[in-house]
Design a protein around this motif. Structure first.
Motif, short mmCIF file in Angstrom:
data_model
loop_
_atom_site.label_atom_id
_atom_site.label_comp_id
_atom_site.label_asym_id
_atom_site.label_seq_id
_atom_site.Cartn_x
_atom_site.Cartn_y
_atom_site.Cartn_z
N ARG A 72 -18.85 -37.60 -24.05
CA ARG A 72 -19.09 -36.57 -23.06
C ARG A 72 -19.32 -37.20 -21.70
NH1 ARG A 72 -23.78 -33.09 -25.22
NH2 ARG A 72 -23.72 -32.16 -23.14
N ASP A 73 -18.92 -36.48 -20.68
CA ASP A 73 -19.14 -36.88 -19.30
C ASP A 73 -19.88 -35.73 -18.65
OD1 ASP A 73 -19.09 -37.50 -16.60
OD2 ASP A 73 -17.09 -38.37 -16.68
N GLN B 80 -18.92 -20.69 -19.73
CA GLN B 80 -17.53 -20.77 -20.20
C GLN B 80 -17.26 -22.14 -20.80
OE1 GLN B 80 -14.96 -19.70 -16.87
NE2 GLN B 80 -14.76 -17.65 -17.71
N LEU B 81 -16.52 -22.14 -21.88
CA LEU B 81 -16.04 -23.36 -22.51
C LEU B 81 -14.53 -23.24 -22.66
CD1 LEU B 81 -19.06 -22.73 -23.69
CD2 LEU B 81 -18.49 -24.54 -25.31
N GLN B 82 -13.82 -24.23 -22.19
CA GLN B 82 -12.37 -24.19 -22.21
C GLN B 82 -11.85 -25.44 -22.91
OE1 GLN B 82 -10.39 -21.69 -20.73
NE2 GLN B 82 -8.56 -22.66 -21.55
N ALA B 83 -11.35 -25.25 -24.12
CA ALA B 83 -10.79 -26.37 -24.87
C ALA B 83 -9.32 -26.53 -24.53
CB ALA B 83 -10.96 -26.14 -26.37
N ASN C 10 -18.94 -32.31 -16.58
CA ASN C 10 -19.13 -31.11 -17.41
C ASN C 10 -18.08 -30.99 -18.51
OD1 ASN C 10 -21.38 -30.12 -15.86
ND2 ASN C 10 -19.92 -29.48 -14.30
N THR C 11 -17.76 -32.09 -19.11
CA THR C 11 -16.68 -32.11 -20.09
C THR C 11 -17.08 -32.94 -21.31
OG1 THR C 11 -15.05 -31.90 -18.32
CG2 THR C 11 -14.24 -32.63 -20.46
N VAL C 12 -16.67 -32.43 -22.45
CA VAL C 12 -16.85 -33.13 -23.72
C VAL C 12 -15.46 -33.42 -24.28
CG1 VAL C 12 -17.92 -33.06 -26.00
CG2 VAL C 12 -18.99 -31.86 -24.08
N THR D 145 -16.66 -27.29 -19.43
CA THR D 145 -17.71 -26.28 -19.48
C THR D 145 -18.13 -25.88 -18.08
OG1 THR D 145 -19.59 -27.81 -19.49
CG2 THR D 145 -18.53 -27.36 -21.60
N SER D 146 -18.69 -24.71 -17.96
CA SER D 146 -19.21 -24.25 -16.68
C SER D 146 -20.27 -23.19 -16.92
CB SER D 146 -18.08 -23.67 -15.81
OG SER D 146 -17.49 -22.55 -16.44
#
Length: 123
Positions: free
Chosen positions: A71-72, A2-5, A76-78, A23-24
């Motif tokens: 990104r971190d 999953q990607l959540q913007a 799990n995040t951009v 992201t996950s």
């Protein structure tokens, strides 16, 4: 996967925004990520690509000045920082995971996409 913007909104010209892509379902550091945008009536275009480690980035020529990707992987995040927003930045912004070794500017290189976040810039 999953990607959540998130992080979009209505902002005045000259302002700034930071978009996030959470992201996950996979190990973020194993994949390069792209940020794209699609303005009304236009094709989706690459803003920036960042490698899995974050060491290397590629910005579209017209995006080099006001866009900054980071990104971190631990979170799990951009992120995409946009400064000095202009009316022409109004678009839906998408994050995507590169899953195919095609040209990073090609939409077909990305097998997973977030749902998009709307950025509207008022003048």
């Amino acid at each position: 996967v999953q990607l959540q913007a998130s992080g979009g909104g209505l902002v005045q010209a000259g302002g700034s925004l930071r978009l996030s892509c959470a992201t996950s379902g996979y190990i973020l550091s194993n994949y390069g990520m792209g940020w794209f945008r699609q303005a009304p009536g236009k094709e989706r275009e690459l803003i920036v690509y960042i490698t899995g480690s974050g060491v290397s980035t590629y910005y579209a020529e017209s995006m080099k000045d006001r866009f900054t990707v980071s990104r971190d992987n631990a979170k799990n995040t951009v992120y995409l920082q946009i400064s000095s927003l202009k009316s022409e930045d109004t678009a839906v912004y998408y994050c995507a995971r590169r899953t195919v070794n095609y040209d990073i500017k090609s939409l077909q290189a990305y097998g997973d996409w977030g749902q998009g976040t709307q950025v509207t810039v008022s003048s």
